[in-house]
Scaffold this motif. Structure first.
Motif, PDB file in Angstrom:
ATOM      1  N   SER A 117       0.823  -1.202   0.000  1.00  0.00           N
ATOM      2  CA  SER A 117       0.000   0.000   0.000  1.00  0.00           C
ATOM      3  C   SER A 117       0.862   1.259   0.000  1.00  0.00           C
ATOM      4  CB  SER A 117      -0.898   0.016   1.244  1.00  0.00           C
ATOM      5  OG  SER A 117      -0.094   0.139   2.412  1.00  0.00           O
ATOM      6  N   PRO A 118       0.293   2.396  -0.418  1.00  0.00           N
ATOM      7  CA  PRO A 118       1.029   3.659  -0.368  1.00  0.00           C
ATOM      8  C   PRO A 118       1.503   4.008   1.052  1.00  0.00           C
ATOM      9  CG  PRO A 118      -0.945   3.895  -1.711  1.00  0.00           C
ATOM     10  CD  PRO A 118      -1.037   2.551  -1.048  1.00  0.00           C
ATOM     11  N   GLU A 119       0.694   3.638   2.045  1.00  0.00           N
ATOM     12  CA  GLU A 119       1.079   3.918   3.429  1.00  0.00           C
ATOM     13  C   GLU A 119       2.370   3.200   3.800  1.00  0.00           C
ATOM     14  OE1 GLU A 119      -3.173   4.708   2.886  1.00  0.00           O
ATOM     15  OE2 GLU A 119      -1.927   2.940   2.474  1.00  0.00           O
ATOM     16  N   ARG A 120       2.483   1.941   3.361  1.00  0.00           N
ATOM     17  CA  ARG A 120       3.698   1.182   3.690  1.00  0.00           C
ATOM     18  C   ARG A 120       4.896   1.716   2.900  1.00  0.00           C
ATOM     19  NH1 ARG A 120       6.348  -3.752   2.619  1.00  0.00           N
ATOM     20  NH2 ARG A 120       7.173  -4.709   4.515  1.00  0.00           N
ATOM     21  N   THR A 121       4.671   2.215   1.704  1.00  0.00           N
ATOM     22  CA  THR A 121       5.752   2.829   0.927  1.00  0.00           C
ATOM     23  C   THR A 121       6.297   4.053   1.655  1.00  0.00           C
ATOM     24  OG1 THR A 121       4.797   2.051  -1.151  1.00  0.00           O
ATOM     25  CG2 THR A 121       6.357   3.880  -1.285  1.00  0.00           C
ATOM     26  N   ARG A 122       5.386   4.848   2.222  1.00  0.00           N
ATOM     27  CA  ARG A 122       5.829   6.016   2.991  1.00  0.00           C
ATOM     28  C   ARG A 122       6.546   5.588   4.261  1.00  0.00           C
ATOM     29  NH1 ARG A 122       0.712   7.938   1.119  1.00  0.00           N
ATOM     30  NH2 ARG A 122      -0.314   7.376   3.084  1.00  0.00           N
ATOM     31  N   LEU A 123       6.063   4.512   4.877  1.00  0.00           N
ATOM     32  CA  LEU A 123       6.718   3.979   6.075  1.00  0.00           C
ATOM     33  C   LEU A 123       8.159   3.570   5.768  1.00  0.00           C
ATOM     34  CD1 LEU A 123       6.444   2.993   9.041  1.00  0.00           C
ATOM     35  CD2 LEU A 123       5.663   0.795   8.119  1.00  0.00           C
ATOM     36  N   ARG A 124       8.340   2.938   4.617  1.00  0.00           N
ATOM     37  CA  ARG A 124       9.678   2.510   4.203  1.00  0.00           C
ATOM     38  C   ARG A 124      10.598   3.710   4.002  1.00  0.00           C
ATOM     39  NH1 ARG A 124      12.614   1.663  -0.461  1.00  0.00           N
ATOM     40  NH2 ARG A 124      13.885  -0.253  -0.544  1.00  0.00           N
ATOM     41  N   ALA A 125      10.065   4.781   3.419  1.00  0.00           N
ATOM     42  CA  ALA A 125      10.876   5.976   3.184  1.00  0.00           C
ATOM     43  C   ALA A 125      11.348   6.586   4.503  1.00  0.00           C
ATOM     44  CB  ALA A 125      10.079   7.000   2.379  1.00  0.00           C
ATOM     45  N   VAL A 126      10.463   6.631   5.484  1.00  0.00           N
ATOM     46  CA  VAL A 126      10.847   7.163   6.794  1.00  0.00           C
ATOM     47  C   VAL A 126      11.859   6.240   7.466  1.00  0.00           C
ATOM     48  CG1 VAL A 126      10.013   7.859   9.074  1.00  0.00           C
ATOM     49  CG2 VAL A 126       8.626   8.329   7.042  1.00  0.00           C
ATOM     50  N   LEU A 127      11.669   4.926   7.323  1.00  0.00           N
ATOM     51  CA  LEU A 127      12.603   3.949   7.879  1.00  0.00           C
ATOM     52  C   LEU A 127      14.007   4.172   7.310  1.00  0.00           C
ATOM     53  CD1 LEU A 127      13.421   1.323   9.318  1.00  0.00           C
ATOM     54  CD2 LEU A 127      12.386   0.051   7.441  1.00  0.00           C
ATOM     55  N   LEU A 128      14.110   4.357   5.997  1.00  0.00           N
ATOM     56  CA  LEU A 128      15.412   4.572   5.372  1.00  0.00           C
ATOM     57  C   LEU A 128      16.033   5.888   5.834  1.00  0.00           C
ATOM     58  CD1 LEU A 128      14.831   3.314   1.719  1.00  0.00           C
ATOM     59  CD2 LEU A 128      15.814   2.093   3.660  1.00  0.00           C
ATOM     60  N   ASP A 129      15.210   6.921   6.020  1.00  0.00           N
ATOM     61  CA  ASP A 129      15.714   8.195   6.532  1.00  0.00           C
ATOM     62  C   ASP A 129      16.301   8.025   7.934  1.00  0.00           C
ATOM     63  OD1 ASP A 129      15.110   9.651   4.276  1.00  0.00           O
ATOM     64  OD2 ASP A 129      13.186  10.387   5.034  1.00  0.00           O
ATOM     65  N   GLN A 130      15.607   7.261   8.761  1.00  0.00           N
ATOM     66  CA  GLN A 130      16.093   7.033  10.121  1.00  0.00           C
ATOM     67  C   GLN A 130      17.378   6.205  10.127  1.00  0.00           C
ATOM     68  OE1 GLN A 130      14.910   8.175  13.282  1.00  0.00           O
ATOM     69  NE2 GLN A 130      14.023   9.624  11.829  1.00  0.00           N
ATOM     70  N   LEU A 131      17.463   5.259   9.210  1.00  0.00           N
ATOM     71  CA  LEU A 131      18.692   4.466   9.110  1.00  0.00           C
ATOM     72  C   LEU A 131      19.890   5.343   8.755  1.00  0.00           C
ATOM     73  CD1 LEU A 131      17.616   1.214   7.249  1.00  0.00           C
ATOM     74  CD2 LEU A 131      18.596   1.361   9.540  1.00  0.00           C
ATOM     75  N   ARG A 132      19.682   6.263   7.820  1.00  0.00           N
ATOM     76  CA  ARG A 132      20.773   7.153   7.419  1.00  0.00           C
ATOM     77  C   ARG A 132      21.273   7.987   8.598  1.00  0.00           C
ATOM     78  NH1 ARG A 132      17.014   7.901   3.146  1.00  0.00           N
ATOM     79  NH2 ARG A 132      17.664   6.831   1.237  1.00  0.00           N
ATOM     80  N   ALA A 133      20.382   8.303   9.528  1.00  0.00           N
ATOM     81  CA  ALA A 133      20.744   9.140  10.672  1.00  0.00           C
ATOM     82  C   ALA A 133      21.236   8.334  11.868  1.00  0.00           C
ATOM     83  CB  ALA A 133      19.533   9.984  11.088  1.00  0.00           C
ATOM     84  N   SER A 134      21.242   6.993  11.757  1.00  0.00           N
ATOM     85  CA  SER A 134      21.615   6.154  12.904  1.00  0.00           C
ATOM     86  C   SER A 134      23.126   6.114  13.075  1.00  0.00           C
ATOM     87  CB  SER A 134      21.094   4.726  12.708  1.00  0.00           C
ATOM     88  OG  SER A 134      19.691   4.711  12.707  1.00  0.00           O
ATOM     89  N   PRO A 135      23.618   6.405  14.276  1.00  0.00           N
ATOM     90  CA  PRO A 135      25.061   6.319  14.520  1.00  0.00           C
ATOM     91  C   PRO A 135      25.556   4.879  14.388  1.00  0.00           C
ATOM     92  CG  PRO A 135      23.939   7.551  16.270  1.00  0.00           C
ATOM     93  CD  PRO A 135      22.881   6.885  15.455  1.00  0.00           C
TER      94      PRO A 135
END
Length: 247
Positions: A117-135
């Motif tokens: 679903s589009p909602e899960r696609t947006r969830l994935r995008a936020v997940l990847l953003d958080q990964l990029r910021a993870s120490p």
């Protein structure tokens, strides 16, 4: 690692493993994020081992042969990413800090892996953003290649609480402390005290997952006192072993 399985697609899913359970050596054509929502996870490759509690995740790049080991009742969350999608730019296994938001994102994303679903696609995008910021966390215990170093490390792997100095251990394996110090820096990229501390912290995570008392863990891992252990643990993981999230 014998009998290496090739599973082209790294799955996205949640899986439970009983204490002591394992997933044998395998590799994917995809990248994978491995996270223990409960228990403590160990990931092993030919290059060494990584141990992650609930405040850490492990990045496993595409093509890397790896095996999983559960310590405590393990709830394993797996996120597969295409080899072309590397938000971290990493080509070696790495431990990443997992804050409350990233934890919930990983758990939610792996709950319904077949949802497109589009909602899960947006969830994935936020997940990847958080990964990029993870120490990134230096919680890797490298495996030595030099025979002398391997012999010494095997002694400590069998008993992380062994209190002997590098010179005393060197007399058992037939090498001077100067030679061994040089090998630690050249072969493993760290000093002997740093390697031993990593080993003891990994062993402590395993014992805590088994619900061992903090004082007993400190003793079995070679710290002179529970307070000394607590101090090192807090500086490494950001919380005390008594509040360690293993369940």
């Amino acid at each position: 690692m014998p009998q290496i399985r090739h599973e082209p697609i790294a799955p996205t899913r949640t899986r439970r493993l009983a204490p002591g359970g394992a997933i044998g050596a395998h590799r994917h054509d995809d990248h994978q994020i491995v996270y223990a929502g409960r228990g403590v996870l160990a990931v092993t490759t030919d290059a060494g081992s990584w141990v992650a509690p609930g405040t850490r995740a492990i990045w496993v790049p595409a093509g890397v042969v790896h095996a999983h080991q559960a310590h405590g009742e393990l709830q394993l969350h797996l996120v597969g990413l295409p080899a072309t999608d590397n938000p971290l730019g990493l080509d070696t296994p790495t431990v990443l800090a997992v804050g409350p938001l990233l934890r919930e994102l990983v758990i939610a994303y792996t709950r319904a892996p077949d949802d497109d679903s589009p909602e899960r696609t947006r969830l994935r995008a936020v997940l990847l953003d958080q990964l990029r910021a993870s120490p990134q966390e230096p919680l890797h215990l490298p495996t030595p290649a030099a025979p002398l170093l391997r012999a010494l490390c095997d002694i400590l792997l069998a008993d992380p609480a062994d209190p002997r100095t590098l010179a005393e251990l060197g007399s058992q394996v037939g090498a001077s402390d100067r030679t061994l110090s040089r090998l630690f820096r050249g072969d493993l990229g760290m000093t002997f005290p740093q390697w031993r501390t990593q080993l003891r912290l990994q062993h402590a995570l395993v014992l805590l997952a088994r619900k061992e008392p903090v004082t007993a863990v400190a003793h079995r891992c070679g710290w002179s006192s529970a307070s000394a252990f607590i101090d090192v643990f807090r500086r490494t993981f950001g919380h005390t072993p008594g509040s360690h999230p293993t369940a």
